[in-house]
Design a protein around this motif. Structure first.
Motif, short mmCIF file in Angstrom:
data_model
loop_
_atom_site.label_atom_id
_atom_site.label_comp_id
_atom_site.label_asym_id
_atom_site.label_seq_id
_atom_site.Cartn_x
_atom_site.Cartn_y
_atom_site.Cartn_z
N UNK A 292 8.19 4.31 4.53
CA UNK A 292 6.80 4.56 4.13
C UNK A 292 6.69 4.37 2.62
N UNK A 293 5.52 3.90 2.11
CA UNK A 293 5.37 3.80 0.66
C UNK A 293 5.47 5.19 0.02
N UNK B 210 0.42 8.19 4.98
CA UNK B 210 0.05 8.49 6.35
C UNK B 210 0.04 7.24 7.22
N UNK B 211 0.13 6.11 6.57
CA UNK B 211 0.12 4.89 7.38
C UNK B 211 1.54 4.41 7.65
N UNK B 212 2.43 5.35 7.63
CA UNK B 212 3.82 5.03 7.90
C UNK B 212 3.92 4.26 9.21
N UNK B 213 4.66 3.22 9.21
CA UNK B 213 4.84 2.48 10.45
C UNK B 213 4.02 1.21 10.49
N UNK C 258 3.90 3.92 -9.24
CA UNK C 258 3.70 2.78 -8.36
C UNK C 258 4.21 3.14 -6.98
N UNK C 259 3.55 2.61 -5.94
CA UNK C 259 4.07 2.85 -4.60
C UNK C 259 5.24 1.92 -4.33
N UNK C 260 6.33 2.48 -3.87
CA UNK C 260 7.46 1.59 -3.58
C UNK C 260 7.86 1.69 -2.11
N UNK D 22 16.45 -4.15 0.08
CA UNK D 22 15.58 -4.66 -1.00
C UNK D 22 14.43 -3.69 -1.22
N UNK D 23 14.05 -3.54 -2.48
CA UNK D 23 12.99 -2.60 -2.84
C UNK D 23 11.82 -3.37 -3.44
N UNK D 24 10.61 -3.02 -3.03
CA UNK D 24 9.43 -3.73 -3.53
C UNK D 24 8.36 -2.76 -3.97
N UNK D 25 7.53 -3.22 -4.92
CA UNK D 25 6.30 -2.51 -5.19
C UNK D 25 5.38 -2.89 -4.04
#
Ligand code: ATP
Length: 624
Positions: free
Chosen positions: A180-181, A157-160, A86-88, A96-99
């Motif tokens: 980033x995910x 790659x869509x960091x930010x 899963x991307x986290x 806090x951490x999310x999927x």
């Protein structure tokens, strides 16, 4: 009306012994739960209902029970080792951490629309279509979400982007400072035999195994065994119930998402489209048929159609090999809302091909599979009519047993006002509640004065939440009586507040007198089917008969004997755990050999002869 919030179910589960936090003496362990006496019965009943529907009521399905640990190669070739992740994302400020997909789902419409338009940015800028058109094609929130889910979840790659578009942290309601995910594999690892090698070394990898994250792979491993030993012909299915483990990033909502859970899975093997003969059902027809059959199963066990829906997965949600998946979703109470309880997937020939040694090149290409050099077999089928060998397709209805138990509890939970509380008592209660809320202010201020949060006796944020919830619930009295009762017991902000301790017994008493909590579970699911009471426990003649009756009923169902309280209280206790029928032995019984049978839902009482009782109970419980 079914449960309004999961808290009601959590509280009932703890109070009456359905579900307890695991490892409680040591403060628990993240999202692991133990099933108590009633929960264990409920779970068995859910699984039995599924097993019977699959393997007893039909003659085209066999059952298996496979080992939890399997050769690591199973998970390499099924694709789990590489992609069951899963991307986290983390909020660096709140920690806090999310999927990532859950975070998107929790966004307000405005943020969601910004993400949606970003997805279409280049097409809109190059004039392929307009912003208005894009919005018109995807009018609903759900349609937009389905589209952007894949694009933004795994996108390293869509960091930010999360930061640029001010994606909100649901915990604070403010934009987060997002990482980033990144991918996180959900399989738990362990080792077979004594291993002390470092992770990733040859020795470690050679003994590494995973706790299965689904039961399905055990079924695929046994496809040939079952086929050969039971002399089956296509179409036929293999069913399995068992534990599964996933190291979920964000478990929660009680037992909805846990790291250890149970699944009930069917793999239904069918002919591939090119080998169908005149009049035989296509994969699409089988898929539709299974969606309907599974939908009907949930309804037959008491789920109301207004809270169960079929949702076809959008292309962007589908696994690359899946032709179609329809989720059955239940409308859970409170903020949880619609949640998947079962998925019915058309998985084509992907799974059996993935584990087969000899698969035609064209099929490997179509299924995006590498040739499997590890497998020593080919999981195919010889069609005697077509005189051809091929790998079957599969339709997979996959449900969670633990999630199903929660679903049935939510649906069954009812609070009914059986007596109007005296107005004077309600007014007095409101005054006391006001005083509790005011007093809590003082504790909050004291706590805030203490700069070191670790030294604080109270958590000011939790107290504020408690005050707000209590004030709101008090404005709905007397309807909210049970809710307040639960809140005083369980709310984090209510802990260690002296006036709460004083208020609790008063609310509790009034709630017990006036409100009936009743679990309207289907008789097949109810943990206890019949409770037998003597009207007076100090009358040996009545006690004797009641004990004998309960012993007789125990031959065919879970029946209990209880004489530990007055009859009213005993009825209430059984209502709360969903016991469909209560039998009372009274003085009259000594004369006419008849007992009173009380129905949980209608509270109607009828007299039935002792002779007729077992038959009547069977009839009412639909056990025959
Ligand atoms: P999600 O997207 O919610 O993580 P999923 O689509 O991965 O779930 P499947 O792999 O299709 O779920 O699993 C089939 C069923 O198993 C689900 O419908 C659910 O009932 C149950 N299930 C899956 N994961 C969990 C879990 N962590 N806790 C409890 N039940 C689960």
């Amino acid at each position: 009306m079914p449960a309004r919030s999961l808290d009601q179910i959590v509280s009932l589960s703890k109070r009456r012994g359905f579900v307890f936090p695991g490892s409680a003496a040591y403060g628990g362990l993240g999202s692991f739960w133990d099933y108590g006496p009633l929960g264990a019965e409920l779970m068995r009943n859910v699984k039995d209902a599924w097993w019977k529907a699959m393997t007893w009521d039909r003659d085209d399905i066999e059952g298996v029970d496979c080992a939890i640990l399997m050769n690591r190669k199973v998970w390499q070739h099924s694709g789990h080792e590489a992609t069951f992740s899963d991307p986290l994302v983390d909020n660096k400020t709140t920690k806090k951490r999310y999927r990532a997909d859950h975070l998107l789902e929790a966004q307000p419409d405005a943020v969601l629309e910004k993400l949606f338009l970003l997805y279409h940015k280049s097409q809109i800028e190059t004039g392929k279509y307009t912003k208005e058109q894009a919005l018109e094609w995807y009018p609903t929130r759900e349609a937009k979400l389905a589209l952007i889910r894949q694009a933004f979840c795994a996108a390293k790659d869509r960091f930010g982007i999360y930061n640029d578009l001010k994606v909100i942290d649901p915990a604070t309601g403010a934009p987060g400072d997002w990482t980033a995910p990144r991918s996180f594999n959900l399989m738990f690892q362990t080792h077979v035999g004594p291993v002390e090698a470092a992770p990733g070394t040859e020795e470690e990898l050679a003994s590494r195994v995973y706790l299965r994250p689904e039961t399905a792979q055990g079924i695929f491993m046994n496809f040939k065994n079952v086929l050969d030993s039971s002399r089956r012909k296509l179409p036929f299915g293999i069913a399995q119930i068992g534990k599964a483990f996933r190291n979920e990033i964000t478990p929660g909502n009680f037992t909805f998402r846990t790291r250890e859970f149970e699944q009930m899975e069917l793999e239904f093997f069918i002919k591939p489209p090119q080998f169908l003969r005149e009049g035989e059902k296509t994969d699409e027809q089988w898929h539709a048929e299974w969606v309907d059959a599974r939908y009907r199963w949930w309804i037959s066990l008491g789920i109301d159609t207004s809270r169960l829906r079929k949702r076809a997965q959008d292309k962007s949600e589908l696994a690359h090999y899946a032709k179609a998946t329809t989720d059955l979703e239940y409308l859970f109470p409170g903020s949880l809302g619609w949640g998947e309880v079962e998925g019915v997937a058309n998985r084509t020939d992907f799974d059996l091909s993935a584990h087969s040694r000899e698969v035609p090149e064209a099929d490997l290409k179509r299924l995006k599979l590498e040739a499997n050099k590890d497998s020593v077999t080919t999981l195919d089928y010889f069609d005697t009519e077509a005189k051809a060998r091929y790998i079957p397709w599969v339709i997979e209805p996959s449900a969670g047993a633990t999630r199903a138990a929660l679903t049935f509890l939510c649906e069954a939970y009812h609070e009914e006002m059986v007596k109007e509380p005296p107005q004077a008592e309600i007014e007095a209660l409101k005054t006391e509640i006001d005083a509790v809320i005011k007093n809590a202010d003082k504790k909050k201020k004291d706590a805030e004065k203490e700069k070191d949060p670790a030294q604080r006796k109270h958590d000011p944020v939790a107290i504020s939440a408690f005050q707000a919830a209590l004030a709101e619930a008090a404005s709905r009295l007397p309807a909210s009586l049970m809710e307040i009762d639960t809140m005083l017991e369980d709310h984090a902000g209510a802990q260690n507040l002296e006036p709460v301790k004083k208020l609790k017994p008063k609310v509790n008493k009034l709630a017990e007198d006036c409100v009936r909590v009743v679990l309207k579970l289907h008789p097949k699911l109810a943990p206890v089917k019949v409770a037998v009471f003597p009207l007076a426990r100090n009358k040996p003649e009545l006690v004797d008969i009641a004990q004998r009756v309960s012993r007789e009923l125990r031959h065919f169902c879970k029946a209990i004997y209880d004489d530990s309280a007055g009859i009213g209280k005993l009825y209430r206790r059984q209502d709360e755990i969903g016991t469909p029928l209560c039998v009372t032995v009274d003085h009259q019984t000594l004369e006419d050999n008849m007992v009173t049978v009380r129905d949980r839902d209608t509270m109607d009482q009828v007299r039935i002869s002792l002779e007729q009782l077992p038959h009547e109970i069977r009839r009412r419980l639909q056990l025959h």
